[in-house]
Design a protein around this motif. Sequence first.
Motif, short mmCIF file in Angstrom:
data_model
loop_
_atom_site.label_atom_id
_atom_site.label_comp_id
_atom_site.label_asym_id
_atom_site.label_seq_id
_atom_site.Cartn_x
_atom_site.Cartn_y
_atom_site.Cartn_z
N LEU A 278 17.45 -4.85 76.79
CA LEU A 278 16.32 -5.64 77.30
C LEU A 278 16.21 -7.03 76.69
N THR A 279 16.59 -7.20 75.44
CA THR A 279 16.40 -8.48 74.77
C THR A 279 17.12 -9.61 75.49
N GLY A 280 16.39 -10.70 75.71
CA GLY A 280 16.96 -11.87 76.36
C GLY A 280 16.99 -11.81 77.87
N HIS A 308 9.68 -11.57 80.51
CA HIS A 308 10.87 -11.94 79.76
C HIS A 308 10.76 -11.33 78.37
N VAL A 309 11.79 -10.59 77.95
CA VAL A 309 11.80 -9.94 76.64
C VAL A 309 12.54 -10.84 75.65
N TYR A 310 11.80 -11.41 74.70
CA TYR A 310 12.40 -12.29 73.70
C TYR A 310 13.04 -11.50 72.58
N MET A 348 7.77 -4.99 71.49
CA MET A 348 8.54 -5.95 72.26
C MET A 348 7.75 -7.24 72.36
N VAL A 349 8.38 -8.36 72.04
CA VAL A 349 7.76 -9.67 72.20
C VAL A 349 8.16 -10.19 73.58
N VAL A 350 7.16 -10.44 74.43
CA VAL A 350 7.43 -10.78 75.82
C VAL A 350 6.54 -11.93 76.28
#
Length: 412
Positions: A278-280, A308-310, A348-350
């Motif tokens: 998921l990241t990016g 968007h998953v940072y 998750m940072v999104v």
Amino acid sequence: MGRAASEARSRSSSVSPWSCCSGIAAFAIDFGRWLVVDNELQNGSDATALAGAGHLFPPAAGKPNWAKAVQEGTKAIDINYAENVKLATGSVVPGWWDFKNHNFDPDTARAPGANDLPALRASIAKKAGENAGPVAMLFGTLLGVNEMDAGATATAVVSLPKNAGIGALAPVAVSECLLTAAGGVWNIGNPSDPFDDGPVLGANGPLKFVVASGAASGTHCNGCNCGQWTTFENELNNVPSIRALLEGGNQTVLSVGQNIWIQPGVEATVYDTADLHLTGRDVIFPIVADDKLNKKGFTPIISWACLHVYDVIKTKGTCEYYPEKPPHEGPLPGGVDDKGKGIDKFCMVVSFATNCTIPGSEGGHRALHGGSRAPEAGAVAGAAGHRLAPNRLQRRGTGGSSSDIPLVSRET
């Protein structure tokens, strides 16, 4: 004398039908060429309309960005060819598409009606003065036809996905609260203007926030930012099932209104797989009612969120700030748990994504977001209006026939 005239008439009549038949057969070859050119123009119109419709959002001044859509659509005309000649001219017109009555209205100054969706219509023709002129006939001259005009029109509609195709979704259900004022990440604009909604903006675009899973008791989750693992249509309660869905996405087509299984729990070991897949990326998450995330069981999908998953924080660190070390953004909404303690792992940072389409989607309703205006079936939440994805195309050829076709060229 009478006999000679009769013989002459007989010889004349024996030649004329053959010439006529030869002319018709030859013209059939020309007509076949014309159909090929007409199809090339249709492809050019399709590509032009789709290229422009992808820029109707983010909106400008609370309305679809009509000018940007026309500009980008027009730029796409000359990337297509007809009769091996690059296309040069065409008409690109913005407007409202009435999906119920299948009507196009170019009056963008008026407010949209209940059945209206923003759209872009492209028309490309080969005729006098346009794109090297009409299609020349090689054999049609035998029948007095030297050339034929050809043209096609396509209308790309910014429609609303009610379905998510196989592999489109991540197995994380998020709260509808994200689309309300209480969530702190989505602006509710003019109540009478559905295009006035959009994400809260931070220093670098849409505001970043945290989505974290948690136990059924609520531990680790925090209201709007609570997310829970889902095994979609299957009642499963194990880590391997979640891992498989993170790797491959949903295995069947899912629709708004369909029940999915909520599996509460942090499931710490799953975060490694989530980080890998998921990241990016821009990821589609199903949205369910907020009060359904704290209990195990089936609950219906009410919408989709494009996020968007940072980063996926899977070891000790911080979910309060991104990145962890200054300079960073934060404190991030959702960065503390329900007990007021900063979350230091498993989150998750999104942010809402800036562009998103859903593979296998199909349009049907218009979007009304947040607050007292709960998302209607088919809405997609995304940055500055990208809850809408151009996923329907209305085509019309010179023959006057038309049909709705799913937009597959923008699926990813």
